[in-house]
Design a protein around this motif. Structure first.
Motif, mmCIF file in Angstrom:
data_model
loop_
_atom_site.group_PDB
_atom_site.id
_atom_site.type_symbol
_atom_site.label_atom_id
_atom_site.label_comp_id
_atom_site.label_asym_id
_atom_site.label_seq_id
_atom_site.Cartn_x
_atom_site.Cartn_y
_atom_site.Cartn_z
ATOM 1 N N VAL A 136 0.835 -1.212 0.000
ATOM 2 C CA VAL A 136 0.000 0.000 0.000
ATOM 3 C C VAL A 136 0.864 1.254 0.000
ATOM 4 O O VAL A 136 0.567 2.239 -0.682
ATOM 5 N N TYR A 137 1.963 1.216 0.758
ATOM 6 C CA TYR A 137 2.856 2.373 0.873
ATOM 7 C C TYR A 137 3.907 2.435 -0.238
ATOM 8 O O TYR A 137 4.726 3.357 -0.248
ATOM 9 N N GLU A 138 3.913 1.474 -1.146
ATOM 10 C CA GLU A 138 4.932 1.426 -2.203
ATOM 11 C C GLU A 138 4.916 2.748 -2.981
ATOM 12 O O GLU A 138 3.873 3.229 -3.408
ATOM 13 N N PRO A 139 6.093 3.404 -3.160
ATOM 14 C CA PRO A 139 6.101 4.773 -3.702
ATOM 15 C C PRO A 139 5.712 4.893 -5.167
ATOM 16 O O PRO A 139 5.277 5.968 -5.590
ATOM 17 N N TYR A 140 5.855 3.831 -5.972
ATOM 18 C CA TYR A 140 5.601 3.951 -7.406
ATOM 19 C C TYR A 140 4.311 3.254 -7.834
ATOM 20 O O TYR A 140 3.535 3.812 -8.622
ATOM 21 N N ALA A 141 4.076 2.043 -7.328
ATOM 22 C CA ALA A 141 2.902 1.288 -7.768
ATOM 23 C C ALA A 141 1.869 1.094 -6.661
ATOM 24 O O ALA A 141 0.870 0.423 -6.859
ATOM 25 N N GLY A 142 2.102 1.685 -5.473
ATOM 26 C CA GLY A 142 1.197 1.493 -4.352
ATOM 27 C C GLY A 142 -0.139 2.187 -4.549
ATOM 28 O O GLY A 142 -0.204 3.279 -5.138
ATOM 29 N N PRO A 143 -1.233 1.602 -4.080
ATOM 30 C CA PRO A 143 -2.556 2.203 -4.269
ATOM 31 C C PRO A 143 -2.731 3.532 -3.539
ATOM 32 O O PRO A 143 -3.491 4.385 -3.992
ATOM 33 N N LEU A 144 -2.049 3.739 -2.409
ATOM 34 C CA LEU A 144 -2.197 5.007 -1.696
ATOM 35 C C LEU A 144 -1.669 6.177 -2.518
ATOM 36 O O LEU A 144 -2.341 7.208 -2.663
ATOM 37 N N ASN A 145 -0.490 6.024 -3.088
ATOM 38 C CA ASN A 145 0.038 7.073 -3.956
ATOM 39 C C ASN A 145 -0.768 7.196 -5.238
ATOM 40 O O ASN A 145 -0.848 8.278 -5.838
ATOM 41 N N GLY A 146 -1.362 6.076 -5.679
ATOM 42 C CA GLY A 146 -2.241 6.152 -6.848
ATOM 43 C C GLY A 146 -3.434 7.040 -6.586
ATOM 44 O O GLY A 146 -3.844 7.827 -7.456
ATOM 45 N N VAL A 147 -4.003 6.959 -5.382
ATOM 46 C CA VAL A 147 -5.137 7.826 -5.019
ATOM 47 C C VAL A 147 -4.690 9.282 -4.959
ATOM 48 O O VAL A 147 -5.396 10.188 -5.435
ATOM 49 N N LEU A 148 -3.517 9.519 -4.366
ATOM 50 C CA LEU A 148 -3.014 10.891 -4.273
ATOM 51 C C LEU A 148 -2.802 11.491 -5.660
ATOM 52 O O LEU A 148 -3.119 12.666 -5.909
ATOM 53 N N THR A 149 -2.267 10.696 -6.567
ATOM 54 C CA THR A 149 -2.022 11.181 -7.930
ATOM 55 C C THR A 149 -3.331 11.536 -8.633
ATOM 56 O O THR A 149 -3.422 12.541 -9.342
ATOM 57 N N ARG A 150 -4.366 10.729 -8.413
ATOM 58 C CA ARG A 150 -5.658 10.971 -9.061
ATOM 59 C C ARG A 150 -6.310 12.269 -8.595
ATOM 60 O O ARG A 150 -7.042 12.911 -9.351
ATOM 61 N N VAL A 151 -6.068 12.632 -7.328
ATOM 62 C CA VAL A 151 -6.683 13.866 -6.819
ATOM 63 C C VAL A 151 -5.746 15.067 -6.956
ATOM 64 O O VAL A 151 -6.012 16.140 -6.403
ATOM 65 N N GLY A 152 -4.644 14.893 -7.678
ATOM 66 C CA GLY A 152 -3.752 15.995 -7.958
ATOM 67 C C GLY A 152 -2.686 16.272 -6.921
ATOM 68 O O GLY A 152 -2.057 17.339 -6.945
ATOM 69 N N LEU A 153 -2.453 15.339 -6.008
ATOM 70 C CA LEU A 153 -1.431 15.520 -4.990
ATOM 71 C C LEU A 153 -0.186 14.714 -5.347
ATOM 72 O O LEU A 153 -0.279 13.667 -5.998
ATOM 73 N N PRO A 154 0.986 15.175 -4.936
ATOM 74 C CA PRO A 154 2.219 14.444 -5.282
ATOM 75 C C PRO A 154 2.337 13.151 -4.480
ATOM 76 O O PRO A 154 1.949 13.103 -3.305
ATOM 77 N N PRO A 155 2.859 12.093 -5.066
ATOM 78 C CA PRO A 155 3.080 10.846 -4.312
ATOM 79 C C PRO A 155 4.147 11.043 -3.244
ATOM 80 O O PRO A 155 5.019 11.906 -3.366
ATOM 81 N N GLN A 156 4.054 10.228 -2.182
ATOM 82 C CA GLN A 156 4.963 10.366 -1.057
ATOM 83 C C GLN A 156 5.766 9.083 -0.835
ATOM 84 O O GLN A 156 5.227 7.981 -0.993
ATOM 85 N N PRO A 157 7.038 9.215 -0.460
ATOM 86 C CA PRO A 157 7.825 8.020 -0.093
ATOM 87 C C PRO A 157 7.550 7.635 1.360
ATOM 88 O O PRO A 157 8.345 7.912 2.261
ATOM 89 N N TRP A 158 6.449 6.984 1.588
ATOM 90 C CA TRP A 158 5.944 6.787 2.945
ATOM 91 C C TRP A 158 6.942 6.069 3.851
ATOM 92 O O TRP A 158 7.120 6.468 5.006
ATOM 93 N N LEU A 159 7.566 5.033 3.378
ATOM 94 C CA LEU A 159 8.488 4.252 4.204
ATOM 95 C C LEU A 159 9.952 4.598 3.933
ATOM 96 O O LEU A 159 10.838 4.028 4.578
ATOM 97 N N GLN A 160 10.201 5.508 3.006
ATOM 98 C CA GLN A 160 11.572 5.884 2.669
ATOM 99 C C GLN A 160 11.946 7.263 3.215
ATOM 100 O O GLN A 160 13.111 7.646 3.177
ATOM 101 N N ASN A 161 10.985 7.999 3.709
ATOM 102 C CA ASN A 161 11.211 9.335 4.265
ATOM 103 C C ASN A 161 11.273 9.240 5.791
ATOM 104 O O ASN A 161 10.321 8.776 6.418
ATOM 105 N N PRO A 162 12.388 9.681 6.425
ATOM 106 C CA PRO A 162 12.496 9.564 7.891
ATOM 107 C C PRO A 162 11.384 10.281 8.652
ATOM 108 O O PRO A 162 11.041 9.870 9.761
ATOM 109 N N SER A 163 10.819 11.325 8.075
ATOM 110 C CA SER A 163 9.755 12.053 8.764
ATOM 111 C C SER A 163 8.381 11.412 8.581
ATOM 112 O O SER A 163 7.428 11.796 9.272
ATOM 113 N N LEU A 164 8.257 10.458 7.662
ATOM 114 C CA LEU A 164 6.970 9.814 7.397
ATOM 115 C C LEU A 164 6.931 8.348 7.815
ATOM 116 O O LEU A 164 5.839 7.807 8.056
#
Length: 300
Positions: A136-164
């Protein structure tokens, strides 16, 4: 000598040799308890005063491991991460569990189905759930970032960003533990007499006042119990971190238990790892004792 109770009937005392059959039945469980809990705990404590390792002879080092531990910035970061995870999981889980329990304790359509749906994550294997959430948190093919992209928001590196990364793990843990809190609160709600609610309504109390003045106080023992259970559970988090982040990035999700594992099996410093384990055990023991005493006082 026989004792007398309020009805003047003698109460017979039972000596140890008269109860041998009970101890015989208890013996297998006591042996298992000793071998699986007490003996490893004592062995870990003794090991924490040594520098046992596969790479060199074992020597007694006294409190050197503990002194090193309290000066270890990596361990301090792991303690901070553990506290962050514990607070981030415990209180939202309790609040959401209580709100869901109150809602599903009403006579609403489909409440049994919703209870089942909310509790299903608890029955899911932790490793399987961690693998799914990693996808789900996968930065390129994950469904969560897919939803963000569809609503015009940038994808996030959920498990690769120390703050996230840690907050992403916390969300997954809340999803999984939420059902446990809901079921425990449901059991507590069903023990509250309906007469209290009816009397409050007759006095003109509204829903919010009833919740804050009757429901919450009457569930205080349940809340303390759930608080201790969640603290003990979250302090020992390991599986999700092992599968999803391996303590990274930059140590932002490395907790005390994961660092114990890495120290023992990654660096073969078993004595140092045992010192970490002892500190963690004492911390959990203190929380358990405090919680037990608070609940006893409230029940008295």
């Amino acid at each position: 000598m026989a004792l007398q109770n309020s009805t003047s009937r003698p109460i017979k005392t039972v000596s140890f040799h008269q109860n041998w059959s009970a101890y015989a039945f208890l013996a297998p469980a006591l042996v298992i308890l000793f071998l699986s809990l007490l003996l490893p705990a004592v062995a870990t404590l003794l090991m924490s005063f040594t520098d046992v390792s596969f790479l060199k002879p074992t020597n007694f080092v006294g409190f050197d491991n503990y002194i090193k531990l309290f000066n270890d910035t990596r361990f301090q970061q792991a303690v901070g991460n553990t506290i962050h995870y514990t607070i981030g999981v415990t209180f939202p889980t309790m609040v959401l569990g209580l709100l869901a329990a109150v809602a599903l304790n009403q006579n609403v359509p489909g409440r049994i189905a919703f209870r089942t749906i909310f509790y299903l994550p608890v029955l899911t294997s932790l490793i399987a759930a961690a693998v799914v959430w990693a996808y789900v948190y996968e930065p390129y093919a994950g469904p969560l970032n897919g939803v963000l992209t569809r609503v015009g928001l940038p994808p996030q590196p959920w498990l690769q960003n120390p703050s996230l990364a840690m907050n992403s793990l916390i969300i997954m843990a809340i999803w999984r533990d939420f059902g446990t809190a809901m079921i425990i609160y449901l059991a507590g709600l069903q023990d509250i007499p309906n007469d209290l609610y009816e009397a409050a309504r007759l006095d003109g109390a509204k829903g919010k006042d009833i919740f804050l003045r009757i429901t919450v106080p009457m569930l205080s023992s349940v809340t303390f119990y759930l608080l201790i259970i969640l603290i003990v559970q979250t302090f020992q988090v390991f599986g999700a971190i092992y599968v999803m982040t391996q303590g990274g990035p930059l140590g932002s999700t490395e907790t005390v238990v994961y660092q114990m594992y890495q120290t023992a099996f990654g660096y073969t410093e078993f004595g140092y790892s045992a010192a970490m384990s002892t500190i963690l055990f004492l911390t959990i023991l203190v929380f358990s004792i405090i919680g037990t005493r608070i609940m006893r006082r409230k029940d008295a």
